[in-house]
Design an enzyme around this catalytic site. Sequence first.
Site, PDB file in Angstrom:
ATOM      1  N   PHE A 133      49.145  49.411  38.230  1.00 31.11           N
ATOM      2  CA  PHE A 133      47.808  49.140  37.689  1.00 31.11           C
ATOM      3  C   PHE A 133      47.192  50.476  37.264  1.00 31.11           C
ATOM      4  O   PHE A 133      47.233  51.448  38.018  1.00 31.11           O
ATOM      5  CB  PHE A 133      46.961  48.460  38.773  1.00 31.11           C
ATOM      6  CG  PHE A 133      45.661  47.922  38.283  1.00 31.11           C
ATOM      7  CD1 PHE A 133      45.605  46.686  37.657  1.00 31.11           C
ATOM      8  CD2 PHE A 133      44.491  48.639  38.424  1.00 31.11           C
ATOM      9  CE1 PHE A 133      44.402  46.180  37.189  1.00 31.11           C
ATOM     10  CE2 PHE A 133      43.283  48.137  37.960  1.00 31.11           C
ATOM     11  CZ  PHE A 133      43.234  46.909  37.346  1.00 31.11           C
ATOM     12  N   ASP A 205      49.522  50.218  47.840  1.00 27.49           N
ATOM     13  CA  ASP A 205      48.352  49.472  47.374  1.00 27.49           C
ATOM     14  C   ASP A 205      48.651  47.984  47.562  1.00 27.49           C
ATOM     15  O   ASP A 205      49.617  47.459  47.000  1.00 27.49           O
ATOM     16  CB  ASP A 205      48.083  49.805  45.895  1.00 27.49           C
ATOM     17  CG  ASP A 205      46.782  49.171  45.399  1.00 27.49           C
ATOM     18  OD1 ASP A 205      46.355  48.142  45.974  1.00 27.49           O
ATOM     19  OD2 ASP A 205      46.205  49.701  44.426  1.00 27.49           O
ATOM     20  N   TYR A 230      38.399  41.201  46.960  1.00 23.63           N
ATOM     21  CA  TYR A 230      37.845  40.179  46.051  1.00 23.63           C
ATOM     22  C   TYR A 230      38.917  39.339  45.361  1.00 23.63           C
ATOM     23  O   TYR A 230      38.584  38.427  44.619  1.00 23.63           O
ATOM     24  CB  TYR A 230      36.902  40.796  45.008  1.00 23.63           C
ATOM     25  CG  TYR A 230      37.463  41.931  44.171  1.00 23.63           C
ATOM     26  CD1 TYR A 230      38.357  41.691  43.144  1.00 23.63           C
ATOM     27  CD2 TYR A 230      37.062  43.241  44.404  1.00 23.63           C
ATOM     28  CE1 TYR A 230      38.856  42.729  42.382  1.00 23.63           C
ATOM     29  CE2 TYR A 230      37.559  44.292  43.644  1.00 23.63           C
ATOM     30  CZ  TYR A 230      38.453  44.032  42.636  1.00 23.63           C
ATOM     31  OH  TYR A 230      38.951  45.064  41.885  1.00 23.63           O
ATOM     32  N   LYS A 231      40.202  39.636  45.620  1.00 19.97           N
ATOM     33  CA  LYS A 231      41.275  38.839  45.023  1.00 19.97           C
ATOM     34  C   LYS A 231      41.637  37.711  45.999  1.00 19.97           C
ATOM     35  O   LYS A 231      40.844  36.797  46.186  1.00 19.97           O
ATOM     36  CB  LYS A 231      42.448  39.760  44.673  1.00 19.97           C
ATOM     37  CG  LYS A 231      42.067  40.717  43.532  1.00 19.97           C
ATOM     38  CD  LYS A 231      43.083  41.797  43.256  1.00 19.97           C
ATOM     39  CE  LYS A 231      42.604  42.660  42.079  1.00 19.97           C
ATOM     40  NZ  LYS A 231      43.349  43.909  41.957  1.00 19.97           N
ATOM     41  N   ARG A 379      49.320  35.132  32.829  1.00 24.95           N
ATOM     42  CA  ARG A 379      49.450  35.329  34.270  1.00 24.95           C
ATOM     43  C   ARG A 379      48.784  34.167  35.001  1.00 24.95           C
ATOM     44  O   ARG A 379      47.648  33.804  34.685  1.00 24.95           O
ATOM     45  CB  ARG A 379      48.740  36.647  34.586  1.00 24.95           C
ATOM     46  CG  ARG A 379      49.060  37.278  35.884  1.00 24.95           C
ATOM     47  CD  ARG A 379      48.464  38.671  35.931  1.00 24.95           C
ATOM     48  NE  ARG A 379      47.004  38.639  36.018  1.00 24.95           N
ATOM     49  CZ  ARG A 379      46.283  39.490  36.734  1.00 24.95           C
ATOM     50  NH1 ARG A 379      46.859  40.447  37.426  1.00 24.95           N
ATOM     51  NH2 ARG A 379      44.972  39.410  36.760  1.00 24.95           N
TER      52      ARG A 379
HETATM   53  C1  LIG Z   1      42.698  44.952  41.281  1.00 21.45           C
HETATM   54  C2  LIG Z   1      43.372  46.272  41.484  1.00 21.45           C
HETATM   55  C3  LIG Z   1      42.617  47.438  41.650  1.00 21.45           C
HETATM   56  C4  LIG Z   1      41.124  47.392  41.525  1.00 21.45           C
HETATM   57  O1  LIG Z   1      40.512  48.609  41.784  1.00 21.45           O
HETATM   58  P1  LIG Z   1      38.921  48.675  41.807  1.00 21.45           P
HETATM   59  O2  LIG Z   1      38.635  50.031  42.286  1.00 21.45           O
HETATM   60  O3  LIG Z   1      38.442  47.584  42.722  1.00 21.45           O
HETATM   61  O4  LIG Z   1      38.425  48.428  40.435  1.00 21.45           O
HETATM   62  C5  LIG Z   1      43.300  48.618  41.896  1.00 21.45           C
HETATM   63  N1  LIG Z   1      44.647  48.656  41.970  1.00 21.45           N
HETATM   64  C6  LIG Z   1      45.395  47.538  41.817  1.00 21.45           C
HETATM   65  C7  LIG Z   1      46.873  47.620  41.923  1.00 21.45           C
HETATM   66  C8  LIG Z   1      44.777  46.322  41.554  1.00 21.45           C
HETATM   67  O5  LIG Z   1      45.515  45.224  41.375  1.00 21.45           O
END
Ligand SMILES: *Cc1c(COP(=O)(O)O)cnc(C)c1O
Length: 418
Positions: A133, A205, A230-231, A379
Amino acid sequence: MTTRNDCLARDAQDPLAALRDQFDLPPHVIYLDGNSLGARPKAALPRAQQVIAQEWGHDLIRSWNTAGWFDLPKRLGNRLAPLIGAADGEVVVTDTTSVNLFKALAAALHMQAADPDPARQARRVIVTERSNFPTDIYMAQGLSSWLERGYSVKLVDSVEELPAAIGADTAVVMLTHVNYRTGYQHDMRATSALAHAAGALIVWDLAHSAGAVPVALNDDGADLAVGCTYKYLNGGPGSPAFIWVPRRHQAAFRQPLSGWWGHAAPFAMAPDFAPADGIGRALCGTQPVVSLAMVECGLDVFDQTSMAAIRAKSLALTDLFITLVEQRCADHPLGLVTPREHARRGSQVSFTHPHGYAVMTALIARGVIGDYREPAIMRFGFTPLYTSFADVWDAVEILRDILDRKDYNVDAKRDAVT
Ligand SMILES: *Cc1c(COP(=O)(O)O)cnc(C)c1O
């Protein structure tokens, strides 16, 4: 051939089916985007009213103590810990995933630089995947360049390249356990061992893992981890993230965002920073209490089941979706991106289609909410707490209908956020 009635029969046998009633989902929507923003637990609304009207409105500043606001990051961290194979006192819910990555990476680089072994001190490379990401890569790049001590980020293009890429110059390996785009799940134990054999530390992560797949951070030998609430954890839009520091690394863990919440004695108001003992040193400053409080409503639902039961249903849902799409949409140019092998699959399924964005827009217009990620990837996230087998059937039938009738607009204008 599976039928809709078979799906209804599976729902009738599903031990998790009753939990759907704890979520407020709009009628006529099949929500397959809980991997981006989890659905709202019904309990979140009365809880928000209580926090705003009673704790804030009536009790005012006393609530830092009487309502436990100050301890919330640690208390929620302890509640989240069993879902990710962490122990009590090893997790705090705080800040954002991006910010927690910064802290974790900085701490890991510091642990290497402070090692008595000169060969460890000299390591300057953070290894990650090009397909990670973007914020994870950006945070690593930002930290490396700001340190101005020769640090750099090495991007690998495939999992197979990892063993060769992790070497004597690697300080830290930073990987996202389940890839946001493909749903590929790394082998945490084997990859952590690979990093350690090369003398590197590993930061995981768990954004697409926490609440989605069983995770065993301590047993699998991870060094540090961060993730989202939040996921799959259903904490609400922008709810604070988490960071895990195992007890064995806590004394050596130093991070540069040394705000007063991470101080050993925050209310002594001393002019010099001294890190708290334990996980408290991962904190920085005052948290968004209203949002933080909502995280608990999501975690309450997980108390009523187990990650093993969630995983079993998740694999059944994703298997069913793959099978039905391949059977019922066989005439269309769909390409499965997500691994078929259970051990390598997260809780989502991604398919490519040359007009992926237009098809997804048409699906959303018909109440099947998934999302689109470049390049050409549709997705679909599967959340066993509130997705049924009949939902999977209905979503595939709507997809089939859209594809058969070419009922999508290839010139569809793109939204900024999808
Ligand atoms: C959703 C997600 C994030 C989100 O980061 P924020 O700091 O909350 O915007 C980061 N890394 C991964 C791999 C994600 O899937």
